[in-house]
Design an enzyme around this catalytic site. Structure first.
Site, PDB file in Angstrom:
ATOM      1  N   SER A 123      38.337  39.510  39.775  1.00  0.00           N
ATOM      2  CA  SER A 123      38.380  39.075  38.386  1.00  0.00           C
ATOM      3  C   SER A 123      37.512  37.841  38.167  1.00  0.00           C
ATOM      4  O   SER A 123      37.452  37.322  37.051  1.00  0.00           O
ATOM      5  CB  SER A 123      39.823  38.765  37.963  1.00  0.00           C
ATOM      6  OG  SER A 123      40.423  37.851  38.854  1.00  0.00           O
ATOM      7  N   HIS A 144      37.290  46.588  37.498  1.00  0.00           N
ATOM      8  CA  HIS A 144      38.365  45.622  37.313  1.00  0.00           C
ATOM      9  C   HIS A 144      39.520  46.282  36.559  1.00  0.00           C
ATOM     10  O   HIS A 144      39.434  46.535  35.360  1.00  0.00           O
ATOM     11  CB  HIS A 144      37.848  44.401  36.552  1.00  0.00           C
ATOM     12  CG  HIS A 144      38.862  43.328  36.401  1.00  0.00           C
ATOM     13  ND1 HIS A 144      38.951  42.536  35.280  1.00  0.00           N
ATOM     14  CD2 HIS A 144      39.865  42.916  37.225  1.00  0.00           C
ATOM     15  CE1 HIS A 144      39.945  41.677  35.420  1.00  0.00           C
ATOM     16  NE2 HIS A 144      40.516  41.901  36.587  1.00  0.00           N
TER      17      HIS A 144
END
Length: 291
Positions: A123, A144
């Protein structure tokens, strides 16, 4: 350009995110090998997957037969060599740059399938940094996912400057067509799309609490009842993990040098104290074991 069905996947790391990624792959019919650093971590990850599947059955979202099929698609291992023949590896280990770089160096040597792509669930760490640790940087990108992975539909697809179009389309196909997710594209810059918007908002809530401007309950109630958010920012920080939020904030601040990205002192002190949110049982709120 033809895309291939991903039939065999590897998941590196079986923590909160890795276990969720492994579950959605297995439920989609992908033969999935999950690798962890040791047997204890592997056992915890396996228990997490099994508990999540059991909740899906009890909640009527999954049949008992589908649960058994998903479990049959899962192999748990501590041997990185078991990923030699996979079509892709989804990496979800600790959010630490040195650890990830070492993981990609090892994966590059172990994965024998020349067409396999590597996708990081990071992230905050630039994809380009991870890509150049391999001999196939054009086959590295970011995927992600969001917590909890089996529930949240969004996946960010992050291409580095050298990620090939074939790799990008192959990863998007896996996310959308095989896993049923909604994919959005992001350039390779700290925070990507979602966290670049979310983190300043979360940090502002910490600063508001820290200054005594409002209580934690009123801050969260204001955003839930006033803005229709499913949970308030402080409760969301507890769910994300304060250490994870701190790492993303530091990455954003390092890249852009904007004060709104700098972690507030209260957040730093809580991480130092081990008050990480739900994962530790205490953050801005307290949590009972299993509750």
């Amino acid at each position: 350009m033809a895309v291939r069905l991903v039939r065999r996947a590897g998941v590196l790391g079986c923590g909160l995110m890795g276990s969720g990624i492994a579950e959605v792959l297995a439920r989609a019919g992908v033969e999935t090998t999950v690798v962890e650093v040791d047997r204890d971590a592997l056992a915890r990850g396996r228990a997490r997957v099994e508990a999540s599947l059991a909740r899906a059955v009890s909640g009527g979202k999954l049949s008992g037969a589908a649960r058994e099929e998903a479990l049959a698609n899962l192999v748990f291992s501590t041997d990185l060599g078991d990923l030699a023949e996979v079509d892709c590896v989804l990496e979800a280990i600790v959010e630490d740059e040195a650890a990830k770089l070492e993981a990609y160096r090892r994966l590059d040597k172990v994965v024998e399938n020349d067409a396999a792509f590597f996708a990081s669930n990071t992230s905050s760490i630039p994809i380009m940094k991870l890509a150049v640790a391999t001999s196939r940087p054009e086959q590295v990108l970011g995927l992600h996912f969001f917590n909890p992975v089996p529930v949240m539909r969004l996946v960010e697809v992050i291409s580095s400057l050298v990620t090939s179009e074939e790799t990008r389309e192959q990863a998007r196909f896996l996310a959308t067509e095989q896993l049923g997710k909604r994919a959005i594209a992001s350039p390779d810059r700290a925070g990507f799309v979602v966290n670049a918007l979310l983190i300043p908002y979360l940090l502002s809530s910490v600063r508001m609490l820290e200054s005594g401007f409002a209580t934690r309950e009123d801050i969260d109630a204001g955003m839930v009842e006033g803005c229709g958010h499913p949970m308030g920012p402080l409760a969301l920080l507890d769910l994300i993990g304060l250490d994870t939020a701190q790492a993303v904030a530091e990455s954003l601040y390092e890249e852009f040098k904007e004060p709104l990205y700098a972690p507030p002192p209260l957040l730093n002190r809580m991480v130092e104290a081990g008050l990480l949110g739900r994962k530790s049982g205490q953050g801005f709120y307290g949590y009972r074991q299993g509750g």
